[in-house]
Design a protein around this motif. Structure first.
Motif: not given
Length: 308
Positions: A105-134
């Motif tokens: 299953p997939e879940v998608s994150f939609v929104g206007q630019s600079n709303v924080g989609k990528t930051s939210l995904i990083s936070a869902l991973f506990g901000n622990a994923v390597d920065s070169h991935l996100i």
């Protein structure tokens, strides 16, 4: 919630308090980025905001997602990387013909630019994923492809290009096609900047999601930025608009702060549940929801998403 209908100009300060549509919002401290870790939000930040008003922010019938403490910990555990359960970036896609072939299953994150989609995904991973991935940047429109991040073999999070500033020419077509036709997509999240409040672009995004008629929920990001009184006002406007203008939207919005991880465990648990990775035993009210607007189908399993 039902609000007294007056113009948005009715939001004003009265003796140090905000009054929004005849609802008094008591003064509160600001939680700027530097202090966001010092302020201890509850698991569901809406509960903190409820303390500022004397009327319910959500009607009881809308509070249909109520996981237990144990269920929240199980939902959180799904997003922790460990041996045999890796968090990894699978693919960046421009051409929809090259979407990853996977039966999770997939879940998608939609929104206007600079709303924080990528930051939210990083936070869902506990901000622990390597920065070169996100890659997180302050420049609007940094994400120009559909980016797929797999959580072990259980689910995939999809970071979509933001609409608005620096929008890629191919974006609208690819976004619509993906959201409308992707068989394993079981939920989308439309993000709204909690400091800016609901904008015309956000309303366009909500109309788009309604036209697609696919399950989605609203996430308010950056709740560390505004004063809580302003946050309550903006939340009330989102709830009011959703009540009047949407029929598919999940009735409970999620409030999050990426740096402090506020609200993240609550959202993780919801994602784990709707992707079929976590069965809840504390959602008696869900079964009573029969209208299209508040439909909340019980997942049958991580690869059986068409009924969601």
């Amino acid at each position: 919630m039902s609000l007294i209908t007056t113009s948005l100009s009715s939001a004003a300060k009265v003796q140090g308090r905000f009054v929004y549509r005849n609802v008094v919002i008591h003064r509160s401290r600001k939680c700027p980025l530097g202090e966001s870790r010092a302020y201890s939000w509850r698991i569901n930040p809406i509960e903190d905001l409820q303390d500022l008003v004397t009327v319910p922010l959500l009607q009881e019938k809308d509070c249909i997602f109520n996981p237990s403490v144990n269920e929240i910990e199980k939902g959180h555990e799904l997003f922790i990387q460990k041996p045999g359960h890796k968090i990894k970036k699978v693919k960046s896609v421009v051409n929809l013909e090259k979407l990853p072939v996977q039966n999770i299953p997939e879940v998608s994150f939609v929104g206007q630019s600079n709303v924080g989609k990528t930051s939210l995904i990083s936070a869902l991973f506990g901000n622990a994923v390597d920065s070169h991935l996100i890659k997180i940047g302050k420049t609007p429109g940094l994400t120009k492809t559909l980016q797929f991040f797999n959580v072990g073999k259980q689910l995939s999070l999809v970071d979509m290009p933001g609409y608005g500033k620096n929008i890629p020419s191919y974006y609208m077509e690819s976004m619509h096609t993906y959201l409308q036709t992707r068989r394993v997509l079981c939920r989308s999240f439309l993000l709204v900047d909690s400091e800016a409040g609901l904008t015309d672009l956000d309303k366009e995004g909500l109309r788009m999601m309604e036209d697609l008629a696919k399950p989605y929920a609203i996430v308010l990001t950056k709740i560390d930025k505004p004063r809580q009184s302003v946050l309550v006002k903006n939340l009330m406007e989102v709830l009011d608009h959703a009540e009047k203008k949407t029929h598919i939207c999940f009735p409970q919005p999620f409030l999050t702060c990426a740096p402090s991880l506020a609200g993240i465990k609550y959202l993780q648990t919801f994602i784990a549940h709707v992707t079929g990775n976590l069965q809840l035993h504390s959602h008696e009210r869900e079964e009573k929801q029969t209208t299209v607007k508040h439909s909340y189908s019980e997942p049958q399993g991580p690869t059986k998403n068409s009924s969601l």
